[in-house]
Design an enzyme around this catalytic site. Sequence first.
Site, PDB file in Angstrom:
ATOM      1  N   ARG A  18      32.648  72.868 -46.592  1.00  0.00           N
ATOM      2  CA  ARG A  18      32.518  71.463 -46.975  1.00  0.00           C
ATOM      3  C   ARG A  18      32.682  70.520 -45.787  1.00  0.00           C
ATOM      4  O   ARG A  18      32.303  69.366 -45.853  1.00  0.00           O
ATOM      5  CB  ARG A  18      33.561  71.148 -48.056  1.00  0.00           C
ATOM      6  CG  ARG A  18      33.390  72.004 -49.297  1.00  0.00           C
ATOM      7  CD  ARG A  18      34.553  71.835 -50.251  1.00  0.00           C
ATOM      8  NE  ARG A  18      35.808  72.188 -49.610  1.00  0.00           N
ATOM      9  CZ  ARG A  18      36.999  72.100 -50.182  1.00  0.00           C
ATOM     10  NH1 ARG A  18      37.085  71.661 -51.419  1.00  0.00           N
ATOM     11  NH2 ARG A  18      38.093  72.447 -49.532  1.00  0.00           N
ATOM     12  N   LYS A  48      43.715  86.625 -52.032  1.00  0.00           N
ATOM     13  CA  LYS A  48      44.828  87.490 -52.430  1.00  0.00           C
ATOM     14  C   LYS A  48      45.856  86.649 -53.172  1.00  0.00           C
ATOM     15  O   LYS A  48      46.646  85.933 -52.548  1.00  0.00           O
ATOM     16  CB  LYS A  48      45.449  88.131 -51.190  1.00  0.00           C
ATOM     17  CG  LYS A  48      44.454  89.049 -50.444  1.00  0.00           C
ATOM     18  CD  LYS A  48      45.013  89.552 -49.133  1.00  0.00           C
ATOM     19  CE  LYS A  48      44.013  90.473 -48.437  1.00  0.00           C
ATOM     20  NZ  LYS A  48      44.462  90.862 -47.092  1.00  0.00           N
ATOM     21  N   SER A  65      44.020  92.962 -42.536  1.00  0.00           N
ATOM     22  CA  SER A  65      42.913  92.385 -41.776  1.00  0.00           C
ATOM     23  C   SER A  65      43.153  90.911 -41.471  1.00  0.00           C
ATOM     24  O   SER A  65      42.728  90.045 -42.223  1.00  0.00           O
ATOM     25  CB  SER A  65      41.621  92.520 -42.586  1.00  0.00           C
ATOM     26  OG  SER A  65      41.815  92.016 -43.904  1.00  0.00           O
ATOM     27  N   LYS A  82      51.865  91.584 -51.829  1.00  0.00           N
ATOM     28  CA  LYS A  82      52.366  91.748 -50.447  1.00  0.00           C
ATOM     29  C   LYS A  82      52.677  90.380 -49.830  1.00  0.00           C
ATOM     30  O   LYS A  82      53.547  90.268 -48.967  1.00  0.00           O
ATOM     31  CB  LYS A  82      51.395  92.586 -49.608  1.00  0.00           C
ATOM     32  CG  LYS A  82      49.998  91.999 -49.380  1.00  0.00           C
ATOM     33  CD  LYS A  82      49.902  91.119 -48.158  1.00  0.00           C
ATOM     34  CE  LYS A  82      48.582  90.394 -48.060  1.00  0.00           C
ATOM     35  NZ  LYS A  82      48.524  89.393 -46.988  1.00  0.00           N
ATOM     36  N   THR A 125      51.588  92.580 -43.159  1.00  0.00           N
ATOM     37  CA  THR A 125      52.006  91.215 -43.483  1.00  0.00           C
ATOM     38  C   THR A 125      53.521  91.033 -43.385  1.00  0.00           C
ATOM     39  O   THR A 125      53.986  89.932 -43.116  1.00  0.00           O
ATOM     40  CB  THR A 125      51.489  90.843 -44.886  1.00  0.00           C
ATOM     41  OG1 THR A 125      50.130  91.251 -44.992  1.00  0.00           O
ATOM     42  CG2 THR A 125      51.556  89.367 -45.135  1.00  0.00           C
ATOM     43  N   ARG A 150      50.693  84.305 -42.158  1.00  0.00           N
ATOM     44  CA  ARG A 150      51.151  82.979 -42.570  1.00  0.00           C
ATOM     45  C   ARG A 150      52.262  83.092 -43.610  1.00  0.00           C
ATOM     46  O   ARG A 150      53.139  82.242 -43.673  1.00  0.00           O
ATOM     47  CB  ARG A 150      49.971  82.170 -43.113  1.00  0.00           C
ATOM     48  CG  ARG A 150      48.932  81.892 -42.041  1.00  0.00           C
ATOM     49  CD  ARG A 150      47.608  81.527 -42.596  1.00  0.00           C
ATOM     50  NE  ARG A 150      47.057  82.578 -43.436  1.00  0.00           N
ATOM     51  CZ  ARG A 150      45.889  82.519 -44.038  1.00  0.00           C
ATOM     52  NH1 ARG A 150      45.153  81.433 -43.904  1.00  0.00           N
ATOM     53  NH2 ARG A 150      45.456  83.517 -44.779  1.00  0.00           N
ATOM     54  N   GLU A 205      49.729  82.118 -49.471  1.00  0.00           N
ATOM     55  CA  GLU A 205      49.391  82.387 -50.872  1.00  0.00           C
ATOM     56  C   GLU A 205      50.605  82.825 -51.704  1.00  0.00           C
ATOM     57  O   GLU A 205      50.673  82.579 -52.904  1.00  0.00           O
ATOM     58  CB  GLU A 205      48.318  83.480 -50.952  1.00  0.00           C
ATOM     59  CG  GLU A 205      46.943  83.070 -50.461  1.00  0.00           C
ATOM     60  CD  GLU A 205      46.162  82.266 -51.503  1.00  0.00           C
ATOM     61  OE1 GLU A 205      46.770  81.528 -52.288  1.00  0.00           O
ATOM     62  OE2 GLU A 205      44.917  82.375 -51.493  1.00  0.00           O
TER      63      GLU A 205
HETATM   64  N1  LIG Z   1      43.047  84.507 -42.938  1.00  0.00           N
HETATM   65  C1  LIG Z   1      43.231  85.811 -43.077  1.00  0.00           C
HETATM   66  O1  LIG Z   1      43.628  86.523 -42.135  1.00  0.00           O
HETATM   67  C2  LIG Z   1      42.965  86.464 -44.382  1.00  0.00           C
HETATM   68  C3  LIG Z   1      42.870  85.734 -45.547  1.00  0.00           C
HETATM   69  N2  LIG Z   1      42.666  86.367 -46.733  1.00  0.00           N
HETATM   70  C4  LIG Z   1      42.656  85.654 -47.977  1.00  0.00           C
HETATM   71  O2  LIG Z   1      41.532  84.789 -48.040  1.00  0.00           O
HETATM   72  C5  LIG Z   1      41.843  83.655 -48.861  1.00  0.00           C
HETATM   73  C6  LIG Z   1      41.475  82.411 -48.105  1.00  0.00           C
HETATM   74  O3  LIG Z   1      42.273  82.408 -46.943  1.00  0.00           O
HETATM   75  P1  LIG Z   1      41.863  81.678 -45.600  1.00  0.00           P
HETATM   76  O4  LIG Z   1      40.371  81.600 -45.482  1.00  0.00           O
HETATM   77  O5  LIG Z   1      42.613  82.273 -44.500  1.00  0.00           O
HETATM   78  O6  LIG Z   1      42.452  80.258 -45.948  1.00  0.00           O
HETATM   79  P2  LIG Z   1      42.272  78.928 -45.155  1.00  0.00           P
HETATM   80  O7  LIG Z   1      43.232  77.954 -45.682  1.00  0.00           O
HETATM   81  O8  LIG Z   1      42.275  79.233 -43.705  1.00  0.00           O
HETATM   82  O9  LIG Z   1      40.788  78.498 -45.519  1.00  0.00           O
HETATM   83  C7  LIG Z   1      40.394  78.340 -46.830  1.00  0.00           C
HETATM   84  C8  LIG Z   1      39.113  77.524 -46.828  1.00  0.00           C
HETATM   85  O10 LIG Z   1      38.717  77.322 -48.176  1.00  0.00           O
HETATM   86  C9  LIG Z   1      38.336  75.982 -48.309  1.00  0.00           C
HETATM   87  N3  LIG Z   1      38.500  75.600 -49.703  1.00  0.00           N
HETATM   88  C10 LIG Z   1      39.635  75.303 -50.345  1.00  0.00           C
HETATM   89  N4  LIG Z   1      39.352  74.959 -51.617  1.00  0.00           N
HETATM   90  C11 LIG Z   1      38.013  75.059 -51.756  1.00  0.00           C
HETATM   91  C12 LIG Z   1      37.115  74.826 -52.829  1.00  0.00           C
HETATM   92  N5  LIG Z   1      37.550  74.449 -54.016  1.00  0.00           N
HETATM   93  N6  LIG Z   1      35.796  75.018 -52.606  1.00  0.00           N
HETATM   94  C13 LIG Z   1      35.341  75.404 -51.398  1.00  0.00           C
HETATM   95  N7  LIG Z   1      36.154  75.639 -50.358  1.00  0.00           N
HETATM   96  C14 LIG Z   1      37.450  75.462 -50.551  1.00  0.00           C
HETATM   97  C15 LIG Z   1      39.233  75.211 -47.368  1.00  0.00           C
HETATM   98  O11 LIG Z   1      38.660  73.978 -47.043  1.00  0.00           O
HETATM   99  C16 LIG Z   1      39.302  76.154 -46.186  1.00  0.00           C
HETATM  100  O12 LIG Z   1      38.216  75.936 -45.313  1.00  0.00           O
HETATM  101  C17 LIG Z   1      43.340  83.741 -49.170  1.00  0.00           C
HETATM  102  O13 LIG Z   1      43.524  84.211 -50.474  1.00  0.00           O
HETATM  103  C18 LIG Z   1      43.859  84.749 -48.170  1.00  0.00           C
HETATM  104  O14 LIG Z   1      44.971  85.474 -48.692  1.00  0.00           O
HETATM  105  C19 LIG Z   1      42.478  87.697 -46.781  1.00  0.00           C
HETATM  106  C20 LIG Z   1      42.525  88.461 -45.645  1.00  0.00           C
HETATM  107  C21 LIG Z   1      42.800  87.903 -44.377  1.00  0.00           C
HETATM  108  O1  LIG Z   2      46.112  89.047 -45.829  1.00  0.00           O
HETATM  109  C1  LIG Z   2      46.217  88.950 -44.646  1.00  0.00           C
HETATM  110  C2  LIG Z   2      46.043  90.083 -43.735  1.00  0.00           C
HETATM  111  O2  LIG Z   2      45.589  91.220 -44.387  1.00  0.00           O
HETATM  112  C3  LIG Z   2      46.596  87.639 -44.044  1.00  0.00           C
HETATM  113  O3  LIG Z   2      47.932  87.417 -44.271  1.00  0.00           O
HETATM  114  P1  LIG Z   2      48.488  85.925 -44.357  1.00  0.00           P
HETATM  115  O4  LIG Z   2      47.719  85.244 -45.460  1.00  0.00           O
HETATM  116  O5  LIG Z   2      49.950  86.079 -44.636  1.00  0.00           O
HETATM  117  O6  LIG Z   2      48.224  85.304 -43.017  1.00  0.00           O
END
Ligand SMILES: NC(=O)C1=CN([C@@H]2O[C@H](COP(=O)(O)OP(=O)(O)OC[C@H]3O[C@@H](n4cnc5c(N)ncnc54)[C@H](O)[C@@H]3O)[C@@H](O)[C@H]2O)C=CC1
Ligand SMILES: O=C(CO)COP(=O)(O)O
Length: 308
Positions: free
Chosen positions: A15, A89, A119, A172, A229, A236, A257
């Site tokens: 966005r 997650k 990851s 986790k 984690t 985070r 999360e």
């Molecule tokens: N960052 C990581 O290392 C990892 C993250 N995840 C999982 O992925 C999911 C997202 O995490 P991240 O991308 O790291 O979070 P983040 O906070 O870095 O990014 C999330 C993105 O989603 C957008 N967003 C929020 N609400 C939205 C909506 N209603 N419509 C469209 N976009 C929207 C935000 O603007 C932001 O760009 C979480 O559940 C996290 O646990 C899983 C594995 C690794």
């Molecule tokens: O899920 C993740 C790595 O597998 C990322 O962990 P955090 O959301 O705690 O940064």
Amino acid sequence: AMTASSGHDTRLYARDHEMVAILNAQHQNPHYLGDIELPKGIRASTDAAAVLDGADTVLAVIPAQAMRDGLSKLKTLIPQSAPVILCAKGIERGTGRLMSEVVAEVLPDHTIAALSGPSFATDVARGLPTAVTIACADATIAEELAAILSGPAFRCYSTTDLKGVEIGGALKNVLAIAAGAAIGRGYGASAQAALVTRGFAELRRIAQAMGAKPETIMGLSGLGDLMLTCSSPQSRNYSYGLALGRGEDLSNRPLAEGVATAPIAAELCERHAIAAPIIAAVAALLAGKITINEAVTALINRPLKSED
Ligand SMILES: NC(=O)C1=CN([C@@H]2O[C@H](COP(=O)(O)OP(=O)(O)OC[C@H]3O[C@@H](n4cnc5c(N)ncnc54)[C@H](O)[C@@H]3O)[C@@H](O)[C@H]2O)C=CC1
Ligand SMILES: O=C(CO)COP(=O)(O)O
């Protein structure tokens, strides 16, 4: 980055206009991924219809608590034939639903899969070796998606145990807050290991009650992601716990999360009479009902029992 590295035409909907412009021009995402060079094949756009038009596969990478709203807005644009791979997650607050259950309500006719496992986004974006699990109730689709997502440094295992994969990923994060809080408060590495191990016992118990397979919980999306984690400040959730333990300001922190998942996970365990004292302690701690010292004292002084 992983799909583009594997040679797939990869389009990203976001966005934020500025982020999209920088990503397309400089192949970087400075706010989230610093100066990491992303594959040039990624094309970003704020036009969801253009991004989703003709997509073979859709990865939903939205925070768990925003998944329902985010996908509801996009639902008419997601091609009927495209499997939706959930990357969030967490457990939805208010409903107690897993992400696949949320999406089954929003997109009832789509094939749903979940991608999880140890990851960190920055590791994957750097092209560092990573192994994860993809789950889909349909074994053939799970294997196909694993083949599509796997690349030179990204190895994807497949399973049909969607629930198991989702439960591991959601819980986790809660346990990482506990581990970080213990270290932040100065309880030391032995306490951290005890919390992670007994937290894992809670995870196994919950997974069993929900019909997940023990192998999944022992695998990358369970034990693997828990190890990652609960031990790295790169997480985070762990660093949220660290800050909590150190008594630091908790406002304006990146997404953790586990903060939203802890209370609903604790509530579900209570409702189903599943013993989960560490998850309950994290929920109470986050709600300001107990201090870390009180939580640790209460955990260590619980009635003695066999180690199961
Ligand atoms: N960052 C990581 O290392 C990892 C993250 N995840 C999982 O992925 C999911 C997202 O995490 P991240 O991308 O790291 O979070 P983040 O906070 O870095 O990014 C999330 C993105 O989603 C957008 N967003 C929020 N609400 C939205 C909506 N209603 N419509 C469209 N976009 C929207 C935000 O603007 C932001 O760009 C979480 O559940 C996290 O646990 C899983 C594995 C690794
Ligand atoms: O899920 C993740 C790595 O597998 C990322 O962990 P955090 O959301 O705690 O940064």
